[in-house]
Design an enzyme around this catalytic site. Sequence first.
Site, short mmCIF file in Angstrom:
data_model
loop_
_atom_site.label_atom_id
_atom_site.label_comp_id
_atom_site.label_asym_id
_atom_site.label_seq_id
_atom_site.Cartn_x
_atom_site.Cartn_y
_atom_site.Cartn_z
CB SER A 176 -0.90 0.02 1.24
OG SER A 176 -1.47 1.30 1.43
CE1 TYR A 209 -3.91 -2.47 5.19
CE2 TYR A 209 -3.22 -0.39 4.21
CZ TYR A 209 -3.68 -1.69 4.07
OH TYR A 209 -3.87 -2.22 2.82
#
Length: 244
Positions: free
Chosen positions: A140, A153
């Site tokens: 990501s 995250y």
Amino acid sequence: MKTIILTGDSRGVGLSIARELLKKGYRVIGLSRTLSTEVELLIKKFGSENYIHINYDFSDVEGVKNLYKKKLRPLTKEKGIYGLVNNAAMAYDDIITNLNYGSLSLMYQVNVFSPMMITKYILRDMLLSKVKVSIVHISSISAHTGYKGLAMYASTKGAIESFSKNTAREWGHLGVRSNVVCPGFMDTEMSATLSDDQKNRIFNRNSMKCPVEVEAVATTVSFLLGKEAKCITGVVVPVDNGTI
């Protein structure tokens, strides 16, 4: 027909990857918690021999061994496993001062520990079948640029990027390739909790001022798995519309 193990195939990016790989003529074994309607439609279209779905919850790290031995190995022992796409992930979003250990631990089980464990068994399978494996992890953009509420995250994706680079170095002499595709923000179910204003502010941070298309991520994954990328390993490929 070359077999690809794909985790998190039921929706979003994973579903798009499954569709792209099937179109390219791969045999796909998809793993996710549920069998979605979209996956069922792909199975009907491409055939149950070409697309096999197995329900598995990647929060069960200890169960990955049995998943490989009892389900994946019997399906692949004849020709071996050609590729692995580690896509399954969950997001736990919050500011750092609200960090909850239980939620953090669960996210690491799904996003880091299970992908590492399945990689372990795919590499062992390679040693048995002597098939040169191509591994692609989905990361990501949050691992490279800061976003409020995504520190935890992002840390999981940073961990998997480091794991991939070291996998490439450790096993490259046997023909293993390990790469990372790093998407920018996409308008998927994982971003569904964001308001339109939040989404627009995020999308305005990239050069093209729009969300990344999941199909672009899928075609990049397919490229890295294929022979056209035979000299590419240990890299992180951004698919992020030029995020700055």
